[in-house]
Design an enzyme around this catalytic site. Structure first.
Site, PDB file in Angstrom:
ATOM      1  N   GLU A 178      -9.258 -44.067  -7.818  1.00 56.12           N
ATOM      2  CA  GLU A 178     -10.243 -42.923  -7.533  1.00 56.12           C
ATOM      3  C   GLU A 178     -11.178 -42.873  -8.676  1.00 56.12           C
ATOM      4  OE1 GLU A 178     -10.588 -39.793  -9.063  1.00 56.12           O
ATOM      5  OE2 GLU A 178      -8.991 -40.490 -10.775  1.00 56.12           O
TER       6      GLU A 178
ATOM      7  N   HIS B 219     -10.434 -36.298  -7.711  1.00 56.71           N
ATOM      8  CA  HIS B 219     -11.000 -35.108  -8.071  1.00 56.71           C
ATOM      9  C   HIS B 219     -11.432 -34.140  -7.101  1.00 56.71           C
ATOM     10  CE1 HIS B 219     -11.379 -37.828 -11.626  1.00 56.71           C
ATOM     11  NE2 HIS B 219     -11.857 -36.774 -12.219  1.00 56.71           N
TER      12      HIS B 219
ATOM     13  N   SER C  15      -7.260 -38.366 -13.969  1.00 54.76           N
ATOM     14  CA  SER C  15      -8.471 -38.787 -14.414  1.00 54.76           C
ATOM     15  C   SER C  15      -8.625 -39.280 -15.517  1.00 54.76           C
ATOM     16  CB  SER C  15      -9.509 -37.392 -14.692  1.00 54.76           C
ATOM     17  OG  SER C  15     -10.755 -37.597 -14.939  1.00 54.76           O
TER      18      SER C  15
END
Length: 348
Positions: free
Chosen positions: A248, A318, A143
């Site tokens: 992502e 995630h 992330s």
């Protein structure tokens, strides 16, 4: 006054200089010596850092420590892990000091992030990259931690790992991948689990082939919004030749995904890569307004014209079943099967 002269009078023409750093030519390419950290073994000490957002309750710390101990590892929390500055886990200086100290500490064998969130990019100028180069260790997170992965790779050549946080869900999928890569050093084949269940065909975690074929290169990528957020800075990798780009994201409206993909295109990144992998875009909704492109349409618009092997739906992002992806390691993707085969050991 003509538009061109008007812009020059405002000084806006000067914007062409910093924006040129988005376009990376052959002359800018430099050979990078890839550094692999030592593999983990039971009894090693893992340093837990919090370089981004804070955690406000005690239980996640307990779960993180117990999870790592269950792997046979010793745990040492950073000096400022439980600090708070607004939504951040301490001031920029505190978070950078904590991070640097973990790499300088000879008792620490690996460094794992407590959580992501936001704020990691703020400390990039404060990181001691020379200390990291001299003391290469496993570094893992995902992330917002993408900013640190890319900066460390660009500045040092150290292989880092896009994977679970200390507070992540350590189910069998996530832990098996983590252990096989970081403990066993396997040249692992990364692919989606086959879960047909009571259905005639697989309906979850499906792979979508964007462009068939196989491609070899070095894995590099991470969170799309964080990655594009540091483009044009000294911490963004300047050479994307021979790279397999994986991305992502979470909670992004599709029009924002489109904007970020456009930025990758305009910055010259997409023109250089040899292969493309889109993981999961969790909770990525169309948003309001009169209509929206689908996520598939957005990705296809930018990737299909490249004519390179590409697929989406990989177990990266995630999600609970999160793969561990080594940045800088040679791999081969098979876009029809939706697989990533590591071609070298990901650790020493």
């Amino acid at each position: 006054m003509k538009r061109k002269h008007f812009l020059h009078s405002l000084g806006l023409a000067g914007l062409a200089v910093p924006l040129s750093s988005f376009s990376m030519s052959k002359s800018q390419e430099t050979a990078k010596n890839i550094i692999k950290p030592k593999r983990l073994k039971e009894g090693d000490t893992v340093g837990v850092v919090s370089p981004a957002s804070a955690i406000f309750t005690s239980e996640p710390y307990e779960i993180a420590e117990e999870s790592l101990q269950a792997m046979g590892l010793k745990v040492k929390f950073g000096k400022f892990t439980k600090s708070r500055y607004g939504h951040l886990a301490g001031t920029d200086e505190e978070r950078a000091e904590e991070f640097n100290n973990m790499f300088r500490d000879p008792e620490i064998d690996a460094v794992i992030c407590l959580r992501g969130g936001s704020g990691a990019a703020r400390i990039l100028p404060l990181i001691d990259y020379e200390a990291i180069r001299k003391n290469p260790k496993i570094f893992i997170g995902y992330s917002d931690i993408t900013a640190l992965h890319l900066a460390i790779f660009e500045k040092t050549g150290l292989v880092t790992y896009h994977g679970p946080m200390a507070t992540s869900t350590w189910n069998s999928f996530a832990y098996d991948h983590f252990r096989q890569i970081l403990f066993d050093g396997k040249e692992l084949l990364l692919s989606n689990p086959e879960e047909i269940g009571d259905e005639l065909v697989q309906t979850s975690n499906r792979i979508r082939t964007i462009q068939p074929g196989k491609a070899k290169g070095e894995l590099l990528g991470g969170n799309l919004s964080v990655l594009t957020g540091i483009m044009g800075s000294p911490y963004f990798p300047q050479n994307w030749e021979n790279k397999l780009l994986y991305i992502e994201d979470v909670g992004e409206k599709i029009y924002r995904v489109d904007r970020m993909m456009s930025q990758l295109q305009l910055g010259g990144v997409l023109d250089q890569i040899t292969g493309f992998i889109f993981g999961k875009c969790t909770d990525c909704d169309p948003g309001g307004g009169y209509g929206s492109l689908t996520l598939e349409e957005v990705i296809d618009h930018y990737i299909k014209p490249l004519g390179i092997p590409a697929f989406s739906g990989a177990m990266i992002g995630h999600i609970k079943d999160n793969s561990t992806i080594p940045n800088g390691i040679s791999a081969e993707i098979d876009a029809e099967n939706g697989s990533i085969q590591l071609l070298e050991t990901p650790v020493k």
